[in-house]
Scaffold this motif. Structure first.
Motif, PDB file in Angstrom:
ATOM      1  N   ASP A  32       0.848  -1.201   0.000  1.00 35.10           N
ATOM      2  CA  ASP A  32       0.000   0.000   0.000  1.00 35.10           C
ATOM      3  C   ASP A  32       0.883   1.250   0.000  1.00 35.10           C
ATOM      4  O   ASP A  32       1.692   1.441   0.907  1.00 35.10           O
ATOM      5  CB  ASP A  32      -0.869  -0.002   1.265  1.00 35.10           C
ATOM      6  N   THR A 231       5.735  -1.620   8.800  1.00 36.54           N
ATOM      7  CA  THR A 231       6.978  -1.754   9.544  1.00 36.54           C
ATOM      8  C   THR A 231       8.136  -1.765   8.562  1.00 36.54           C
ATOM      9  O   THR A 231       7.967  -2.155   7.406  1.00 36.54           O
ATOM     10  CB  THR A 231       7.013  -3.010  10.436  1.00 36.54           C
ATOM     11  N   ARG A 236       9.433  -8.032  12.275  1.00 37.00           N
ATOM     12  CA  ARG A 236       8.028  -7.642  12.483  1.00 37.00           C
ATOM     13  C   ARG A 236       7.177  -7.910  11.236  1.00 37.00           C
ATOM     14  O   ARG A 236       5.998  -8.237  11.357  1.00 37.00           O
ATOM     15  CB  ARG A 236       7.948  -6.166  12.868  1.00 37.00           C
TER      16      ARG A 236
END
Ligand SMILES: NC(=O)c1ccc[n+]([C@@H]2O[C@H](COP(=O)([O-])OP(=O)(O)OC[C@H]3O[C@@H](n4cnc5c(N)ncnc54)[C@H](OP(=O)(O)O)[C@@H]3O)[C@@H](O)[C@H]2O)c1
Length: 275
Positions: A32, A231, A236
């Motif tokens: 995105d 992130t 993560r």
């Protein structure tokens, strides 16, 4: 749309390039971005260098508030495609219901966003946009848009802030009735402890052997809401993607859906005053 995508807000240039490259390497197929994030070129470069076939990736970008209006929206789409080095985007969103330079209560906002939407339908007809949608639209914005006879391709997605401290119950129900998919942003409360360290979130995480981030992502996924955790940390990225393989029990969902409304809060911008 792959249910977990990588958010890239505030991840500029080289950091954006490295984050997207790393994310695709660990298995993300959904990225995105937005014209206002100023990282489309870096995102595009990482996509090209990943050597993953284009049709296996899902890429979203967004129309900036400054580019809203007739004669500007389609040109902005073409600029984004050129920055990304792509022929099409999988999802193109009107980022924000207001246009730059207008006060939130200015009735011109409605005119500008309808002009933008109608002009962007040309991108759909030409195959430059696979899915056209909106972001940060409230029920009244959607109602007006759907009532516009010039709108021939109803929005497929409304990307909004959504998490247990801002669950958007009415908007979700409205979008469900109209066949518009809600996609959540700021699922992790932008990394703030109010959400990640909320006692209901942390106790659920401990009980189910999950991390707090996975609990928050799972809360959305189990209600059919795709998520876009951001992130730049590869560990993560993997942790967030693995939320796909976790499971919350009914009692966990009940607890997360029952947080005290007086503690509700938004972490990102708020469209409620936009005409
Ligand atoms: N349409 C819109 O108006 C709109 C608005 C906001 C966001 N978005 C999109 O949605 C994406 C996500 O939203 P967001 O960026 O606002 O915030 P978010 O994803 O809720 O939170 C990002 C923050 O959480 C931290 N984080 C990530 N994974 C974590 C984990 N497993 N454990 C603990 N902390 C973790 C990140 O830190 P590190 O990077 O240091 O790991 C970062 O500080 C954006 O990047 C953007 O693509 C769209």
């Amino acid at each position: 749309m792959p249910a977990v995508g990588l958010g890239t807000f505030q991840v500029k240039e080289q950091a954006g390039y490295e984050a997207v490259k790393a994310a695709i390497k660990v298995g993300y197929t959904h990225i995105d971005t937005a014209s206002v994030y100023r990282n489309e070129a870096a995102v595009g470069r990482a996509i090209h260098e990943s050597n993953v076939p284009r049709h296996e990736l899902f890429l979203t970008t967004k129309l900036a508030p400054k580019d809203q209006g007739a004669g500007k929206a389609y040109a902005s789409l073409c600029r984004s495609l050129s920055e990304l080095g792509l022929d099409y985007v999988d999802l193109y969103l009107i980022h924000w219901p207001a246009a730059s330079g207008l006060k939130h209560d200015d009735p011109l906002n409605r005119i500008r966003r309808h002009e933008s939407y109608v002009e962007l339908q040309q991108g759909v007809r030409e195959g430059k946009i696979k899915n056209l949608g909106v972001s940060n639209f409230e029920i009244r914005h959607l109602t007006a848009l759907l009532a516009d006879p010039a709108v021939t391709h109803p929005p497929s997605v409304n990307q909004v802030e959504c998490h247990p401290l801002y669950p958007q119950i009415q908007l979700r129900e409205h979008c469900r009735k109209h066949g518009i998919l809600i996609q959540a942003y700021s699922s992790l409360g932008q990394g703030k402890q109010d959400l990640l360290a909320h006692p209901v979130v942390t106790s659920t995480a401990t009980k189910r052997g999950m991390t707090p981030a996975q609990v928050l992502l799972r809360w959305a996924l189990q209600q059919g809401i795709p998520v876009l955790p951001k992130t730049t940390n590869t560990m993560r990225m993997t942790e967030n993607l693995e939320a796909l393989n976790k499971e919350l029990q009914d009692e966990d969902m009940h607890a997360l859906n029952g947080l005290d409304e007086s503690s509700y809060r938004k972490f990102a911008w708020d469209p409620w005053q936009v005409f």
